[in-house]
Scaffold this motif. Sequence first.
Motif, short mmCIF file in Angstrom:
data_model
loop_
_atom_site.label_atom_id
_atom_site.label_comp_id
_atom_site.label_asym_id
_atom_site.label_seq_id
_atom_site.Cartn_x
_atom_site.Cartn_y
_atom_site.Cartn_z
N UNK A 5 108.02 -11.16 6.94
CA UNK A 5 106.89 -11.13 6.01
C UNK A 5 106.89 -9.79 5.31
N UNK A 6 106.69 -9.80 4.01
CA UNK A 6 106.72 -8.56 3.24
C UNK A 6 105.46 -8.42 2.39
N UNK A 7 105.23 -7.20 1.91
CA UNK A 7 104.17 -6.94 0.95
C UNK A 7 102.78 -7.23 1.49
N UNK A 8 101.92 -7.72 0.58
CA UNK A 8 100.54 -8.00 0.94
C UNK A 8 100.35 -9.15 1.89
N UNK A 86 94.02 -2.51 12.97
CA UNK A 86 93.50 -1.80 11.80
C UNK A 86 94.14 -2.39 10.53
N UNK A 87 93.38 -3.21 9.83
CA UNK A 87 93.91 -3.82 8.61
C UNK A 87 94.12 -2.79 7.51
N UNK A 88 93.31 -1.74 7.52
CA UNK A 88 93.48 -0.68 6.52
C UNK A 88 94.81 0.04 6.73
N UNK A 89 95.18 0.28 7.99
CA UNK A 89 96.46 0.91 8.28
C UNK A 89 97.61 -0.01 7.89
N UNK A 92 98.11 0.08 4.12
CA UNK A 92 98.59 1.34 3.56
C UNK A 92 100.01 1.69 3.99
N UNK A 93 100.37 1.34 5.21
CA UNK A 93 101.63 1.86 5.75
C UNK A 93 102.71 0.81 6.00
N UNK A 111 107.82 -6.64 14.98
CA UNK A 111 108.23 -5.32 14.48
C UNK A 111 107.53 -5.04 13.15
N UNK A 112 106.89 -3.89 13.07
CA UNK A 112 106.26 -3.43 11.83
C UNK A 112 107.11 -2.32 11.25
N UNK A 113 107.68 -2.56 10.08
CA UNK A 113 108.48 -1.56 9.38
C UNK A 113 107.57 -0.81 8.42
N UNK A 114 107.31 0.46 8.73
CA UNK A 114 106.34 1.24 7.97
C UNK A 114 107.05 2.21 7.03
N UNK A 115 106.26 2.94 6.28
CA UNK A 115 106.80 3.94 5.35
C UNK A 115 107.53 5.05 6.10
#
Length: 389
Positions: A5-8, A86-89, A92-93, A111-115
């Motif tokens: 899953x990508x983006x928003x 945290x949906x805000x996190x 943003x990240x 797995x969450x791929x962050x900035x």
Amino acid sequence: MKCLITGGNVKVLGKAVHSLSRIGDELYLEPLKDGLSLRTVNSSRSAYACFLFAPLFFQQYQASSPGQDLLRCKILMKSFLSVFRSLAMVEKTVEKCCIFLSGSNSHLVIQLHCKYGVKKTHNLSFQDCESLQAVFNPALCPHLLRTPSRVLAEAVLSFPPALTEVTLGIGRGRRVILRSYQEEEADSTSKAMVTETSIGEEDFQQLNASEGTAVTFCLKEFRGLLSFAESANLPLTVHFDVPGRPVIFTIEDSLLDAHFVLATLLEQDPCSQDLCSPKPHQPVPQKQVRSIPHLDDFTNDDIDCYMIAMETTVGSEGSRAQPSTSLPPIPQPSHDLCSPSGEEAEPSTVPGTPPPKKFRSLFFGSILAPAHSPQGTSPVLAEDSDGEG
């Protein structure tokens, strides 16, 4: 199984999990050819919810590897929710999210791929289970409302956070009324404030319901659904019938579908009946007043339309509480969901049972092993979801 899953859409998935967490303590995850299904049900079986994310929702979607059976598993809701706490996190990240089975198939990996190249890995334990599926048909409901979710989301803002039930009805002038529900046995201090919101017909895309119809259901689950629908900017459709039959909320989009099925109170709020009366009350000569006994539509309820199928391990939970003494004597129909002979189940009594809420519980059985389903299932009354631990 593997999903990317990508983006928003990562936040959309997180919002869906938050909505489901308002209902059940377990998340049923099932990858299908039509998409990824997330389902849950509360412990009293009075609320059920399902999200189906279409393959187009994902950057990459593979329900199963060649020669591998489709996965059916359940996970603790708290474990899955902690990933998207945290949906805000997340917004943003997180740039993309990958969901797959570990090499040993012992854990579900998220797995969450962050900035900045940061990667967060969550290994969630799960249990194999049978499919959790509700059998219902919104087309059988005679009343339908469709409106932008923002309209209803703004309407419920006026209700206090502690309110448990709300009544939805059609008032005079075909105005949609949302009113806080008060129990008859409640003390006078709790009745000090009654909140009501009236919405004009022009705010609805479709309104097929007659004046005077009303149903009462739990507000907690309704708030969760509205929160998701409003954030996704999707219209909400409400299908309902007479009091005692489930109300069905649906969200339909090219990328996802959502269904929330909530039990309704068997008795309508007397105050709401007065509000939803199509004509104002006028003085009538005493000689014209006649008392007509009210026949509860409960005797005509087709419970089979709302049977839920799940694993047989919950069959032992089919005990039922005694009807509330405030209800008039009502003949109970026979609803044997497992045996074609339709023999009437023998009523049971649980000593020391506290006075129950008058919510209709939804039924459970196994869709994979019907021969082991509990016999003699009959209508029961269960506490609303706010009474859960």
